[in-house]
Design a protein around this motif. Structure first.
Motif, short mmCIF file in Angstrom:
data_model
loop_
_atom_site.label_atom_id
_atom_site.label_comp_id
_atom_site.label_asym_id
_atom_site.label_seq_id
_atom_site.Cartn_x
_atom_site.Cartn_y
_atom_site.Cartn_z
N UNK A 111 11.20 8.76 -3.18
CA UNK A 111 10.94 10.14 -2.74
C UNK A 111 10.95 11.10 -3.92
N UNK A 112 11.92 10.91 -4.83
CA UNK A 112 12.00 11.79 -6.00
C UNK A 112 10.74 11.67 -6.85
N UNK A 117 13.58 3.65 -1.08
CA UNK A 117 13.29 4.96 -0.52
C UNK A 117 14.60 5.64 -0.19
N UNK A 118 14.55 6.94 -0.11
CA UNK A 118 15.79 7.68 0.15
C UNK A 118 16.28 7.44 1.58
N UNK A 119 17.59 7.37 1.69
CA UNK A 119 18.15 7.24 3.03
C UNK A 119 18.90 8.52 3.41
N UNK A 120 18.62 9.57 2.67
CA UNK A 120 19.23 10.86 3.02
C UNK A 120 18.38 11.53 4.10
N UNK A 156 11.95 15.65 5.04
CA UNK A 156 10.95 16.33 4.20
C UNK A 156 9.62 15.55 4.19
N UNK A 157 9.73 14.22 4.20
CA UNK A 157 8.51 13.41 4.27
C UNK A 157 7.79 13.68 5.59
N UNK A 158 8.58 13.75 6.65
CA UNK A 158 7.99 14.04 7.97
C UNK A 158 7.28 15.38 7.96
#
Lengths: 258, 601
Positions: free
Chosen positions: A62-63, A101-104, A110-112
């Motif tokens: 994601x970053x 991938x981020x699990x936060x 934010x991706x959504x």
């Protein structure tokens, strides 16, 4: 140049991440330099199999996609990090990197909300192959078909489609196979997972499915309570190399490298 | 084999098209069922790249090429031709079609032309149903940017909105060619972020010369605005960083300036500024000329002392003929330096010459200034001119050609007001790409030794009671602080380009010690530009944060002064460094400034 292998399934719950982690590890145990990218940004999970949790993931895919990190900074050397755990000492023998991938929650949200640029994803794949001098890059894709999965298929030299012996999987797999043919994937393989070995004849099933899709079957993974009991806590095929499920994983590995 | 559906891809593609309709400023597929850019189909004005979903609908020849090329990072034409076992003509035509559609882009890698598949399209699984308020925020971003461009700033709201809807965004990765020299150019592009290098590409010369840079807020491809036939681009524009542009069709710009005189005037100003910048660079004199002007905001502030010492230091440093004189009159120089008034040129023991200028009665002052400068240039590679008296229009020619202007001022509030006025005036006569202005505080009287400086000075010279006379001053008998200050000015003469990297010192809500990053940046710049010192500074600024409101931020600035050729050669490396620094600092963006142009990396 390293090869990209995508692992895909039309529907969720097929065991895609588990198969990806096991096949990638087996390839790495053969001495190849291997990378794994978890592009299932909406529901990431492959990091769990390598003992990663939120505290250990500082920078994620994601970053990179949001311009906050280079792709190299998001790659974790599994052989260095997870190798400290005695349960995962087999990883010390490998050269294996994971881009999780981020699990936060906020970052998944934010991706959504905003999406991301697939062009950047493509650039990241090629960059990481060059920078880490990878022999193979495995892409653990999101189930179904969208821009990202099509991109993964388009740039892959090999594609594994995982399906369960289930009518819903059969229809969806037909679409994916059709697309892979159109995109001229050099090596297209099917993997049957959660096969009821005590109820159906494996040889007959292989032949029927291979004929239906005009595609080679790389392996048949039996439905196993032992694998289920492992609960994605570790790389099962490395922990229990003599188990029938692990043997099937090695068959898939040989097929993909052959 | 079937899946129970005659065309399983139909629905998928349809949904993709529907989705892209909801995305603002996106123009990939059409409603016709054909993919734009496929052979025979209409071509989008500013192609976005290939949405993977549209790959499936490409004509066979194009799909074959994309299928192979997308599995490579990039490839040359001959590599593609070999892989596809095709003829050069067919391969070239297919590449042309794909390029025209925006699905393949050209990249210059180590001087070789390569092709890449340009994928685009946002993964927006849920975003297709986003409320309008969210999309309007995306639009607002473009809107804010557009408001910063003089061409659009004063337009009526409805016209502005109309233009906003016509803009087509596009991003380029590093090394990708945005515009080739020789290609007809029908779009005007506004650089929203990043930096573009304008080069004249020659396949036989890897050391292509960068003619200019186009940075945030500037126009790319203004040749498209020639009325009549469509003008070919005389230069190649290549993305030096990731670049985002907003493009407008030339017809739309024509329509705008025909209807709105305010836009026509603004465009005129932008183009004139660009022509001046290009002219300054193309005459090649920026690196060769060494013209320093020393000016003060009043009498007796040390113009002759500093100017002549600068000439002596330049002569010593460069080993080249150097002259000191004063304009408009230099009559007092013989008395000050102790040589006979009839001597027009005096060779100082410090290694430079002092010249007395002819008064040339009858020649208009402006013409005289041009003659003086041309004469001096023929004889001296290094020239220092002290400007005496009030500044007038005759000095414009000198100011426009100066590489360095040193403003001398005492540290008093009144003097500082004059400095501000002078700096503002100089902005009309100088170009930041060519001229550097330095403010030097001087304390010619003991009473000024303890005075506070009221503004930001580049150098501060203390009061000196042991200064040698002009006739006897030498490099080795100057007061050390004065000698160092003048040496700094001499070192920067010719280094007309300023690079500044901004590093946050501390954010109030997230304290971090960034000193090691500052040191690393100083070291990096000093290593890259060996003959130029890098300087660090520290300042406070207020900034608006979306999450925290107004926050106070302390910033380290690390800057260096380089020659134009050094900038052309190393800007890429500096941008690479800034990008890695941004990642190390875990910042969303890092600010870098080149000749007063800010860009966010």
């Amino acid at each position: 140049m390293g090869e990209i292998i995508s692992i895909h399934s039309f529907r969720g719950g097929t065991g895609k991440s588990n198969v990806t982690a096991n096949v990638a590890t087996q390839v790495a145990l053969k001495g190849y330099r291997v990378g794994i990218v978890d592009t299932d940004i909406m529901s990431p999970g492959i990091h769990v199999l390598f003992g990663f949790d939120e505290t250990r993931i500082q920078k994620s895919l994601n970053d990179y996609l949001w311009g906050k990190a280079t792709i190299e900074e998001t790659a974790y050397a599994i052989h260095e990090v997870a190798g400290d755990d005695p349960e995962r000492s087999f990883l010390k023998k490998t050269k294996l990197w994971l881009i999780p991938s981020s699990i936060r929650t906020a970052e998944i949200a934010r991706v959504l909300r905003e999406g991301y640029d697939v062009g950047l994803l493509n650039e990241g794949f090629h960059t990481i192959i060059d920078d880490l001098q990878l022999d193979y890059l495995f892409i653990d894709t999101h189930p179904g078909l969208n821009e990202e999965t099509l991109l993964s298929i388009a740039i892959s030299s090999a594609l594994i489609i995982i399906l369960r012996p289930d009518q819903q999987d059969f229809q969806g797999t037909a679409v994916t196979v059709d697309i892979a043919r159109k995109l001229e994937v050099p090596k297209l393989r099917l993997v049957i997972n959660k096969f009821l070995a005590d109820r159906y004849d494996e040889k007959q099933t292989r032949e029927a499915i291979s004929q239906q899709y005009s595609a080679e079957i790389a392996g048949v993974l039996p439905l196993s309570m032992d694998v289920a009991a492992n609960a994605s806590a570790n790389i099962f095929s490395a922990m229990h190399p003599d188990h029938p499920w692990s043997k099937a994983i090695r068959e898939i590995t040989e097929n993909m490298l052959g | 084999m079937t899946s129970g559906n005659d065309d399983p891809l139909k629905d998928l593609l349809h949904s993709a098209r529907q989705r892209s309709k909801t995305e603002p400023l996106n123009n990939t597929p059409t409603d016709s069922g054909a993919v734009e850019g496929a052979v025979g189909a209409s071509v989008p004005a500013v192609p976005q790249g290939l949405n993977p979903l549209d790959l499936l609908a490409l004509p066979q020849a194009q799909r074959d090429l994309v299928n192979w090329l997308s599995r490579q990072k990039q490839a040359t034409l001959s590599q593609i031709q070999t892989a596809l076992n095709s003829t050069p003509q067919v391969t070239a035509q297919t590449i042309r079609d794909l390029k025209q559609a925006g699905y393949v882009r050209e990249a210059l890698v180590d001087g070789h032309l390569n092709y890449r598949v340009a994928f685009s399209g946002k993964i927006s699984r849920a975003a297709q149903n986003l409320p309008e308020a969210i999309w309007s925020r995306v639009d607002l971003d473009n809107s804010s940017f557009l408001k910063s461009i003089p061409l659009f700033r004063d337009l009526p709201p409805d016209i502005f909105k109309d233009i906003l809807g016509k803009l087509e965004p596009r991003t380029y990765r590093r090394n990708e060619v945005i515009m080739w020299q020789g290609e007809p150019n029908t779009m005007v592009r506004f650089v929203k972020s990043g930096i573009v290098g304008m080069t004249h590409f020659n396949p036989h010369d890897a050391n292509k010369r960068i003619l200019s840079y186009v940075k945030q807020g500037e126009i790319l491809g203004f040749y498209a605005l020639q009325v009549g036939h469509i003008q070919s681009s005389p230069v190649t524009a290549t993305a030096l960083s990731e670049v985002e542009v907003l493009a407008l069709k030339r017809e739309d710009v024509f329509e705008l300036i025909e209807k709105h005189h305010v836009a026509a005037l603004a465009l005129n100003q932008m183009l004139i500024q660009r022509v001046i910048t290009l002219a300054n660079r193309s005459d090649g004199s920026a690196d060769e000329a060494r013209l320093a002007l020393v000016v003060s905001v009043g009498e007796g502030y040390g113009v002759t002392t500093l100017g002549s010492t600068l000439a002596m230091t330049l002569a010593k440093t460069n080993g080249q003929p150097t002259v000191y004189t004063e304009y408009p009159t230099s009559d007092k120089l013989p008395a000050l330096f102790g040589f006979p008034a009839e001597e027009k040129t005096y060779t100082h023991a410090g290694g430079y010459q002092v010249k007395v200028l002819e008064n040339s009665p009858g020649i208009p002052p402006a013409v005289r200034a041009t003659l003086i400068l041309d004469e001096l240039r023929g004889e001296y590679p290094n020239m220092v001119l002290g400007l005496s008296g009030e500044m007038d229009d005759s000095m414009s020619y000198l100011l426009e050609r100066a590489n360095q202007i040193v403003i001398l001022t005492p540290p008093t509030p009144d003097a500082w007001k004059k400095v501000s006025a002078l700096v503002n005036r100089l902005k009309n006569n100088t170009s930041p790409d060519r001229t550097r202005v330095y403010i030097v505080v001087n304390r010619p009287l003991a009473t000024l030794s303890g005075e506070i400086v009221y503004g930001q000075a580049d150098l501060d010279i203390p009061y000196m009671d042991n200064l040698p006379s002009l006739a006897s001053h030498r490099q080795d008998n100057l007061p050390p602080q004065f000698g160092r200050a003048v040496q700094a000015l001499a070192d920067r003469l010719g280094r007309t380009s300023r690079i500044t990297i901004y590093i946050p010192k501390r954010l109030e809500d997230n304290p971090i010690d960034t000193t090691p990053f500052v040191e690393k940046t100083l070291k990096f710049l000093a290593t890259l530009f060996k003959e130029s010192a890098a300087i660090k500074d520290e300042s406070q600024r207020m900034t608006s944060s979306g999450e925290s409101g107004i926050i106070s931020e302390t910033i380290y600035t690390v800057r260096t002064y380089v020659t134009q050729s050094e900038l052309d050669k190393h800007l890429d490396t500096v941008l690479d460094f800034a990008a890695s620094m941004k990642n190390e600092l875990d910042q969303d963006a890092l600010a870098i400034e080149v000749n007063h142009k800010f860009m966010l990396i």
